[in-house]
Design an enzyme around this catalytic site. Structure first.
Site, PDB file in Angstrom:
ATOM      1  N   GLY A  31       0.866  -1.248  -0.017  1.00  0.00           N
ATOM      2  CA  GLY A  31       0.049  -0.064  -0.063  1.00  0.00           C
ATOM      3  C   GLY A  31       0.847   1.343  -0.096  1.00  0.00           C
ATOM      4  O   GLY A  31       2.092   1.241  -0.303  1.00  0.00           O
ATOM      5  N   HIS A  34       1.995   4.220  -5.211  1.00  0.00           N
ATOM      6  CA  HIS A  34       2.793   5.542  -5.957  1.00  0.00           C
ATOM      7  C   HIS A  34       3.028   4.904  -7.376  1.00  0.00           C
ATOM      8  O   HIS A  34       2.477   3.864  -7.715  1.00  0.00           O
ATOM      9  CB  HIS A  34       3.892   6.009  -5.153  1.00  0.00           C
ATOM     10  N   GLY A  36       5.232   3.789  -8.798  1.00  0.00           N
ATOM     11  CA  GLY A  36       5.957   2.714  -9.169  1.00  0.00           C
ATOM     12  C   GLY A  36       4.949   1.568  -9.091  1.00  0.00           C
ATOM     13  O   GLY A  36       5.060   0.659 -10.081  1.00  0.00           O
ATOM     14  N   HIS A  37       4.090   1.450  -7.963  1.00  0.00           N
ATOM     15  CA  HIS A  37       3.288   0.317  -7.817  1.00  0.00           C
ATOM     16  C   HIS A  37       2.251   0.288  -9.325  1.00  0.00           C
ATOM     17  O   HIS A  37       1.876  -0.636  -9.812  1.00  0.00           O
ATOM     18  CB  HIS A  37       2.146   0.666  -6.776  1.00  0.00           C
ATOM     19  N   GLN A  61       7.785  -9.538   7.773  1.00  0.00           N
ATOM     20  CA  GLN A  61       8.913  -9.328   7.171  1.00  0.00           C
ATOM     21  C   GLN A  61       9.501  -8.012   7.677  1.00  0.00           C
ATOM     22  O   GLN A  61      10.507  -7.485   7.084  1.00  0.00           O
ATOM     23  CB  GLN A  61       8.532  -9.082   5.574  1.00  0.00           C
ATOM     24  N   LYS A 149      13.090  -2.194  -8.273  1.00  0.00           N
ATOM     25  CA  LYS A 149      13.313  -1.785  -7.247  1.00  0.00           C
ATOM     26  C   LYS A 149      13.774  -2.624  -6.076  1.00  0.00           C
ATOM     27  O   LYS A 149      14.795  -2.278  -5.334  1.00  0.00           O
ATOM     28  CB  LYS A 149      12.264  -0.700  -6.757  1.00  0.00           C
ATOM     29  N   SER A 185       9.205   5.084  -3.548  1.00  0.00           N
ATOM     30  CA  SER A 185       8.906   4.081  -2.486  1.00  0.00           C
ATOM     31  C   SER A 185       8.297   4.739  -1.316  1.00  0.00           C
ATOM     32  O   SER A 185       8.059   6.066  -1.297  1.00  0.00           O
ATOM     33  CB  SER A 185      10.588   4.094  -1.656  1.00  0.00           C
TER      34      SER A 185
HETATM   35  P1  AMP Z   1       5.893  -2.660  -1.497  1.00  0.00           P
HETATM   36  O1  AMP Z   1       4.522  -2.153  -1.227  1.00  0.00           O
HETATM   37  O2  AMP Z   1       6.988  -1.398  -1.248  1.00  0.00           O
HETATM   38  O3  AMP Z   1       6.124  -3.827  -0.868  1.00  0.00           O
HETATM   39  O4  AMP Z   1       5.910  -2.677  -3.303  1.00  0.00           O
HETATM   40  C1  AMP Z   1       5.213  -3.514  -3.968  1.00  0.00           C
HETATM   41  C2  AMP Z   1       5.673  -3.815  -5.283  1.00  0.00           C
HETATM   42  O5  AMP Z   1       6.207  -2.400  -5.872  1.00  0.00           O
HETATM   43  C3  AMP Z   1       7.124  -4.576  -5.228  1.00  0.00           C
HETATM   44  O6  AMP Z   1       7.219  -5.688  -6.313  1.00  0.00           O
HETATM   45  C4  AMP Z   1       8.146  -3.340  -5.338  1.00  0.00           C
HETATM   46  O7  AMP Z   1       9.293  -3.765  -5.961  1.00  0.00           O
HETATM   47  C5  AMP Z   1       7.477  -2.531  -6.282  1.00  0.00           C
HETATM   48  N1  AMP Z   1       7.857  -1.190  -6.470  1.00  0.00           N
HETATM   49  C6  AMP Z   1       8.074  -0.723  -5.187  1.00  0.00           C
HETATM   50  N2  AMP Z   1       8.645   0.741  -5.939  1.00  0.00           N
HETATM   51  C7  AMP Z   1       8.815   0.829  -7.081  1.00  0.00           C
HETATM   52  C8  AMP Z   1       9.155   1.447  -8.027  1.00  0.00           C
HETATM   53  N3  AMP Z   1       9.851   2.821  -7.712  1.00  0.00           N
HETATM   54  N4  AMP Z   1       9.339   1.058  -9.471  1.00  0.00           N
HETATM   55  C9  AMP Z   1       9.010  -0.096  -9.600  1.00  0.00           C
HETATM   56  N5  AMP Z   1       8.277  -0.974  -8.702  1.00  0.00           N
HETATM   57  C10 AMP Z   1       8.335  -0.646  -7.304  1.00  0.00           C
END
Ligand code: AMP
Length: 282
Positions: A31, A34, A36-37, A61, A149, A185
């Protein structure tokens, strides 16, 4: 947008979709969504008939309770961000739904987890492996999307898929960055404006290392010490900078050791820990 917070309802819905011949894409997240997600979600929406995005801040984790407690949670905002996507469904379980009881299972990813994130965050990949396995069993996707990432997480999940014969295609998507280079992030939301300014030093260090290597600096010990020096008298506390084989993630000493390498970095701004990486050749 349909929202599921219970496993049986989601499974029933997906079983019916599967029987109707639909392909299922899956994007697991924690959650505070952004761009990236959203890039993962967009690719998944393009490549599948329906997509499940999960949002679950997985306590298993986090090796640092303060990091877990302060992890940004913006569920309302996330739901609004996801609403416009066609054929996208949200799975938003709570801790009790995911873990009736705390799992006693232990996952060991061997050498892959003995470096970098695994070395600095004991138990982290055990928690990642367990939650991702559970989610794969629940969703049974055709394709699962993860971000470069978190490169080490990608390699760990690739090995999980291989070792446990998960019947899915693993897809790694490129890192999305801010205009100045900072990788997006969820933890960036916790940075003060001053820290945000300095956070760009992390990708800058990666780009400096890349330039040195592209200018034929073959001795990686020199590159490593240049990067250590780069952070001197900056507010960033460098935790590691590693030059590793892009698949095994084991340290390499010279470009002759492998054709493809990854430059990986982790550092603290105050109590906020950020990571980043790039692959070479790009
Ligand atoms: P998280 O919510 O941080 O666990 O991320 C969920 C997914 O989004 C994971 O597979 C991350 O690697 C991916 N992710 C997070 N930040 C980025 C980014 N800046 N660009 C691409 N994928 C991302």
């Amino acid at each position: 947008m349909l929202l599921f917070d219970q496993i049986p309802a989601l499974k029933t819905y997906l079983r019916e979709s599967r029987m109707a011949g639909k392909t299922i894409g899956f994007v697991p997240t924690m959650g505070a969504l952004h761009e990236g997600h959203l890039s993962l979600i967009e690719q998944a929406v393009k490549e599948n008939d329906l997509v499940i995005c999960s949002i679950f801040v997985n306590p298993l984790q986090f090796n640092n309770t303060q990091d877990f407690d302060k992890y940004p949670r913006h569920f309302e905002k996330d739901i609004n961000l996801l609403a416009p996507y066609p054929n996208l469904y949200l799975f938003l379980p709570d801790d009790r739904t995911m873990y009736g009881e705390k799992p006693t299972l232990r996952m060991d990813f061997g050498a892959l987890e003995q470096v970098m994130e695994g070395a600095h965050r004991p138990g982290h990949f055990n928690g990642v492996g367990i939650v991702v396995s559970k989610l794969f069993h629940i969703v049974q996707p055709d394709r699962a999307y993860f971000g470069q990432k978190d490169l080490q997480q990608c390699r760990i999940i690739e090995s999980l898929v291989r070792d446990l014969s998960f019947d899915l295609e693993f897809i790694m998507c490129p890192t999305i960055r801010e205009e100045d280079g900072l990788a997006l992030s969820s933890r960036n939301l916790r940075l003060t404006p001053e820290q945000r300014k300095h956070a760009v030093l992390l990708p800058q260090a990666l780009f400096l290392a890349r330039d040195l290597i592209q200018q034929e600096q073959k001795d990686f010990s020199i590159v490593r010490s240049r990067i250590t020096d780069f952070f001197e008298s900056t507010p960033i506390r460098l935790e590691y900078f590693e030059i590793v084989h892009s698949e095994t993630l084991q340290p390499v000493q010279t470009i002759a050791d492998t054709s493809r390498i990854a430059l990986c970095i982790a550092g603290y701004l105050g109590e906020i820990r950020l990571i980043d990486n790039i692959l070479l050749p790009e």
